[in-house]
Design a protein around this motif. Structure first.
Motif, PDB file in Angstrom:
ATOM      1  N   UNK A 174      41.403  39.920  39.889  1.00 49.34           N
ATOM      2  CA  UNK A 174      40.828  38.576  39.842  1.00 49.34           C
ATOM      3  C   UNK A 174      39.306  38.630  39.811  1.00 49.34           C
ATOM      4  N   UNK A 175      38.725  39.397  40.723  1.00 51.89           N
ATOM      5  CA  UNK A 175      37.276  39.371  40.885  1.00 51.89           C
ATOM      6  C   UNK A 175      36.538  40.132  39.777  1.00 51.89           C
ATOM      7  N   UNK A 176      37.244  40.992  39.042  1.00 47.13           N
ATOM      8  CA  UNK A 176      36.631  41.670  37.900  1.00 47.13           C
ATOM      9  C   UNK A 176      36.900  40.969  36.583  1.00 47.13           C
ATOM     10  N   UNK A 177      37.611  39.849  36.639  1.00 46.52           N
ATOM     11  CA  UNK A 177      37.932  39.130  35.411  1.00 46.52           C
ATOM     12  C   UNK A 177      36.680  38.524  34.786  1.00 46.52           C
ATOM     13  N   UNK A 178      36.758  38.232  33.512  1.00 49.75           N
ATOM     14  CA  UNK A 178      35.623  37.640  32.796  1.00 49.75           C
ATOM     15  C   UNK A 178      35.234  36.301  33.401  1.00 49.75           C
ATOM     16  N   UNK A 179      36.241  35.514  33.817  1.00 49.69           N
ATOM     17  CA  UNK A 179      35.966  34.203  34.405  1.00 49.69           C
ATOM     18  C   UNK A 179      35.203  34.358  35.716  1.00 49.69           C
TER      19      UNK A 179
END
Length: 340
Positions: A274-279
């Motif tokens: 989640x925290x490395x996602x583009x968003x």
């Protein structure tokens, strides 16, 4: 959840995942797991009825005390938690300190424009299904667990692995006679309301200025969540029995068992996805966990300075971590008294 239908924030597509991976699958300790044995063991019988739960940690400097109740999830479904010790501490405290949270703000018109774009927001990009994106061996193991815990739900095959992992985890603990720890929080909040105790919610506020564009981008972007999915599958294949032991140990206040029982830590992989996602990068949330930790610590220090007694709840994982919340308070010069 951190939001309701009309408080979208990153809402359905981001915070629902974030809240799930940061909270819903709380491990009890921070030791690495050893493989579970075969399925020939006698299944742990979950406790029922009234149970006291564990004693509290005591953080203090001088005469001012921060009492902390360590929590885990899941817990026995048919347990009724009741702790006279905790009730007394809460009733005599001047402040209730909640774990930190994220809150996204979206303007009224942005909410209205966001509604149509939320359709299919959990789905994989380009209409792909799980069978198209998961390694065959992982998909075969998923199919076995799906049949056991979810049944004939074809729509779930369209969803991203991280959403599916969260749903599978929820269904599996429900069918194993366990439940999230919501009832503990509700019981505490009821005491807080009765005694009109100040409640502090350390909150990271973030304004989402173009929610519709963010949702559209998320629907087209990928999230590297296969490892999260695989580790969740592994945990459910090998660790449900240990989860039941942990649930019983918490209910009976057996902290020695909670400290020593290993577990499969799929949570870190899900957080990373989640925290490395583009968003997350677009929203500036790569360092979210550290920021939330700092906000909670600041609130805890303020409470310790102002109150004779403050009550807080934290996941056991954060309490036992060598670099967790209690370790940070100890490094700041506070004394820590561990429960027996």
């Amino acid at each position: 959840m951190l939001f309701n239908k009309f408080k979208f924030g990153v809402a359905i597509f981001f915070l629902s995942v974030l809240s799930a991976v940061l909270a819903a699958q709380e491990p009890a300790t921070v030791t690495e797991s050893t493989p579970a044995s075969s399925g020939n063991e006698v299944e742990e019988v979950l406790v029922v009825g009234e149970q006291p739960g564990p004693s509290m940690w005591r953080v203090y400097k001088g005469e001012h005390v921060l009492w902390i109740l360590g929590t885990i999830s899941p817990l026995p479904k048919n347990m009724q938690w009741h702790s006279k010790q905790v009730e007394t501490v809460v009733a005599n405290s001047q402040e209730f300190l909640l774990p930190p949270r994220v809150r996204m703000e979206v303007g009224f018109w942005s909410k209205m424009s966001l509604l149509p774009s939320l359709i299919g927001v959990k789905h994989n990009p380009d209409g792909k299904k799980l069978v198209d994106i998961l390694p065959p061996e992982i998909y075969a193991r998923w199919a076995t667990l799906k049949e056991k815990y979810i049944g004939k739900d074809t729509d779930i095959e369209k969803n991203r692995p991280i959403f599916v992992a969260t749903e599978l985890f929820k269904k599996s603990i429900d069918k194993s006679d366990m439940a999230p720890d919501d009832s503990i929080r509700w019981a505490i909040e009821n005491i807080v309301r009765v005694h009109n105790i100040k409640t502090t919610k350390p909150t990271l506020m973030h304004e989402l200025k173009n929610a519709r564009a963010t949702v559209k981008k998320f629907k087209k972007s990928s999230v590297d969540d296969t490892e999260c999915f695989a580790r969740t599958i592994e945990r459910l294949e090998t660790d449900l029995g240990a989860m039941r032991v942990r649930a019983n140990a918490w209910a009976k206040g057996d902290l020695e068992t909670l400290r020593n029982l290993p577990y499969h830590n799929e949570r870190e992989d899900c957080e990373t996805a989640v925290l490395n996602s583009e968003i997350a990068q677009d929203l500036g949330m790569q360092n979210l966990k550290q920021v939330l930790k700092e906000q909670w610590l600041a609130a805890a220090e303020l409470a310790l300075a102002n109150n004779e007694s403050t009550f807080a709840m934290l996941p056991m994982a954060e309490i036992y971590k060598s670099d967790g919340y209690l370790a940070a308070l100890a490094a700041k010069g506070y004394s820590i008294e561990h429960p027996e």
